[in-house]
Design a protein around this motif. Structure first.
Motif, mmCIF file in Angstrom:
data_model
loop_
_atom_site.group_PDB
_atom_site.id
_atom_site.type_symbol
_atom_site.label_atom_id
_atom_site.label_comp_id
_atom_site.label_asym_id
_atom_site.label_seq_id
_atom_site.Cartn_x
_atom_site.Cartn_y
_atom_site.Cartn_z
ATOM 1 N N UNK A 104 0.834 -1.199 0.000
ATOM 2 C CA UNK A 104 0.000 0.000 0.000
ATOM 3 C C UNK A 104 0.872 1.252 0.000
ATOM 4 N N UNK A 105 1.256 1.695 -1.181
ATOM 5 C CA UNK A 105 2.121 2.864 -1.325
ATOM 6 C C UNK A 105 1.271 4.087 -1.659
ATOM 7 N N UNK A 106 0.407 4.480 -0.735
ATOM 8 C CA UNK A 106 -0.527 5.574 -0.953
ATOM 9 C C UNK A 106 -1.154 5.945 0.386
ATOM 10 N N UNK A 107 -1.922 7.034 0.396
ATOM 11 C CA UNK A 107 -2.866 7.243 1.492
ATOM 12 C C UNK A 107 -4.239 7.436 0.885
ATOM 13 N N UNK A 108 -5.246 7.132 1.659
ATOM 14 C CA UNK A 108 -6.621 7.202 1.178
ATOM 15 C C UNK A 108 -7.060 8.658 1.075
ATOM 16 N N UNK A 109 -7.526 9.056 -0.094
ATOM 17 C CA UNK A 109 -8.036 10.398 -0.320
ATOM 18 C C UNK A 109 -9.475 10.507 0.210
ATOM 19 N N UNK A 110 -9.989 11.706 0.470
ATOM 20 C CA UNK A 110 -9.355 12.998 0.172
ATOM 21 C C UNK A 110 -8.617 13.639 1.345
ATOM 22 N N UNK A 111 -8.544 12.946 2.502
ATOM 23 C CA UNK A 111 -7.951 13.553 3.696
ATOM 24 C C UNK A 111 -6.587 12.925 3.983
ATOM 25 N N UNK A 112 -5.563 13.772 4.096
ATOM 26 C CA UNK A 112 -4.238 13.286 4.470
ATOM 27 C C UNK A 112 -4.285 12.678 5.866
ATOM 28 N N UNK A 113 -5.002 13.344 6.778
ATOM 29 C CA UNK A 113 -5.246 12.815 8.119
ATOM 30 C C UNK A 113 -6.748 12.844 8.372
ATOM 31 N N UNK A 114 -7.290 11.728 8.867
ATOM 32 C CA UNK A 114 -8.721 11.595 9.120
ATOM 33 C C UNK A 114 -8.993 11.744 10.602
ATOM 34 N N UNK A 115 -9.708 12.803 10.985
ATOM 35 C CA UNK A 115 -9.957 13.114 12.388
ATOM 36 C C UNK A 115 -11.284 12.514 12.840
ATOM 37 N N UNK A 116 -11.251 11.829 13.973
ATOM 38 C CA UNK A 116 -12.429 11.100 14.428
ATOM 39 C C UNK A 116 -13.550 12.009 14.914
ATOM 40 N N UNK A 117 -13.268 13.298 15.135
ATOM 41 C CA UNK A 117 -14.349 14.184 15.559
ATOM 42 C C UNK A 117 -15.181 14.693 14.386
ATOM 43 N N UNK A 118 -14.802 14.329 13.170
ATOM 44 C CA UNK A 118 -15.588 14.656 11.981
ATOM 45 C C UNK A 118 -16.312 13.388 11.533
ATOM 46 N N UNK A 119 -17.643 13.401 11.384
ATOM 47 C CA UNK A 119 -18.369 12.161 11.086
ATOM 48 C C UNK A 119 -17.989 11.516 9.758
ATOM 49 N N UNK A 120 -17.672 12.312 8.740
ATOM 50 C CA UNK A 120 -17.271 11.731 7.451
ATOM 51 C C UNK A 120 -15.910 11.052 7.562
#
Length: 508
Positions: free
Chosen positions: A285-301
């Motif tokens: 897995x040479x990637x990160x999942x788009x569209x967020x570089x970092x996914x914050x748990x306080x945001x529901x999406x």
């Protein structure tokens, strides 16, 4: 090009694991929420977006939620009942809010911020193609028993992969799936080891196993072909050699076919489940999942994205698949208290924000059980771009560094590998380090076929060589400014984790 790349996994200190386990999916309010019925008010005047809806895994709950999805103006693309993830399209601007109120829904959110189009990697900088004249020059320096272009592959010698191939090149019973932009299996260095039956196109969240669907749409989608060659290019007297030239490699395409090459969550969920269900031992897995570089748990999406992808990769682990991921090319300290993310969301208008990498996760690299890989150059020093962090990086491997110049015919500090249309080229990035680790893991799996993913990870660390933190201040690009600080000792530190992987030691 979006998110081909290099990133990493959760530092997996106990608090981080608990934060993921406790905060994802089992929300107190979910069980008592009222079911959404067909009479609920819905609207279809918003942008048509993709969503992941995460539920309990029993059939009755999923069936009930699917009815609620329809009532809320959503269309089910596919339901992965074994992990409780449903991929949905909806133009209802209130779809996420409405579906999160449905009994049995544990998390739900949009996987993109821009409308669906008809239908991020982690390399650093543009590709440098090897011309025919340059290839001929390199070939003239090949020693007896070497591949024609192997003289330029300093990375193989750095981890003893050239010698390991003489002892054990790897087993045909082991497959590494390249989850990426596509793999050109017609390349003469890849074709001998390619596994079509374990390959697919997962773009959009539903696997397409039509023959050749896994191939890149054009030569600009080269990243996956380069990665595949690093892992398993055959020793066949043509071009280059891979770290594990005797194992199989497959391709699972997850990148959008347009110039963006974005890796959306639903596509990655599909890839992990497909790999697990088709007997793949290791995923790269040479990637990160788009569209967020970092996914914050306080945001529901963002929370729903972490939940969905984590369910899929944990499912793969439980089926015996080791997942290896890149740490990223931002030179970020992933164990710091705060990082600046100026690139998210990358499918619409980015907004600069400050995040805590202990609470906002790079996916899939920061997920539990995933091997997080940092990059090194020819001298063994951390690559100038490689992210790092004590307790976050598991191992390191050659990923190239244009400032560290090798004594090779081309004098190129990047990594040479296969490219579409029978070409060869140089790339650098944690994207290139990760397949070296996946290749060594494949060699270990060949030697210890009954090893579990956790045991393989332990073996990778046990066989690694750890140079320890540098004694002088780290200045990766030589401009006189300290670029990063290494914390830790010879056993475990922020630059190398447990150390630089060693292919020769793995086979012996």
């Amino acid at each position: 090009m979006a998110h081909l790349r290099s990133r990493r996994r959760l530092a997996l200190a106990v608090p981080v694991v608990l934060s993921l386990t406790a905060s994802l999916g089992f929300l107190p309010g979910a069980a008592s929420a009222a079911p959404l019925t067909a009479s609920a008010t819905t609207s279809a005047d918003g942008p048509n977006l993709a969503y992941v809806v995460n539920t309990r895994t029993d059939h009755r709950t999923i069936e009930s939620v699917e009815k609620a999805i329809s009532a809320a103006g959503g269309t089910v693309v596919i339901a992965y009942e074994k992990i409780g993830v449903i991929v949905v399209h909806s133009a209802n601007p209130d779809f996420g809010k409405q579906i999160r109120a449905v009994r049995g829904v544990q998390s739900a959110g949009a996987t993109r911020t821009a409308p669906l189009t008809a239908a991020g990697t982690t390399d650093e900088g543009a590709a440098q193609m090897l011309s025919a004249a340059e290839a001929a020059k390199v070939s003239r320096t090949a020693a007896t028993g070497e591949e024609p272009l192997e003289a330029d592959q300093w990375d193989l010698r750095a981890i003893g992969a050239d010698k390991a191939a003489k002892t054990n090149p790897g087993s045909k019973n082991v497959t590494v799936a390249v989850i990426d932009v596509g793999v050109d299996d017609t390349h003469p260095d890849i074709a001998p080891n390619f596994s079509p039956s374990q390959s697919a196109n997962c773009v959009g969240g539903k696997p397409d196993t039509t023959y050749g669907a896994w191939r890149p749409v054009d030569a600009d989608h080269y990243h996956g072909t380069h990665v595949a060659g690093e892992i398993a290019a055959a020793r066949n007297g043509i071009g280059v050699a891979g770290v594990a030239p005797g194992v199989k490699v497959s391709g699972i395409t997850v990148a959008e076919p347009d110039a963006s090459q974005l890796f959306y969550p639903e596509s990655v969920v599909c890839a992990f489940v497909f790999a697990a269900d088709h007997g793949v031992e290791i995923t790269n897995n040479s990637y990160y999942v788009d569209p967020w570089l970092y996914n914050c748990l306080d945001d529901p999406d963002q929370r729903a994205i972490v939940d969905a992808v984590n369910r899929a990769q944990l499912y793969a682990q439980k089926k015996g698949t080791l997942n290896v991921a890149a740490a990223g090319n931002s030179n970020d300290d992933l164990d710091s208290n705060a990082l600046v993310d100026a690139s998210s969301p990358d499918d619409s208008t980015a907004v600069t924000r400050t995040v805590d990498p202990h609470k906002c996760f790079d996916v899939p690299t920061q997920l539990p059980g995933v091997v997080t890989v940092a990059s090194t150059g020819v001298t063994g020093a951390k690559s100038y771009f490689s992210s790092y962090g004590k307790g976050v990086i598991d191992v390191a491997a050659p990923g190239g560094d244009k400032y560290q110049i090798p004594d090779t015919p081309s004098k190129n500090g990047r990594i040479l590998s296969t490219m579409p249309n029978n070409q060869y080229g140089f790339l650098q990035g944690t994207s290139m380090a990760t397949p070296h680790v996946a290749g060594v893991a494949a060699l270990l799996k060949s030697k210890y076929p009954w090893a579990s993913p956790a045991q393989l990870q332990a073996l990778l660390k046990a066989e690694a060589d750890n140079p320890g933190c540098p004694t002088a201040p780290y200045d990766g690009n030589g401009d006189g400014v300290v670029d990063a600080t290494c914390v830790g000792g010879k056993h475990m530190n922020g630059f190398y984790g447990a150390g630089i992987v060693n292919a020769l030691r793995a086979v012996k």
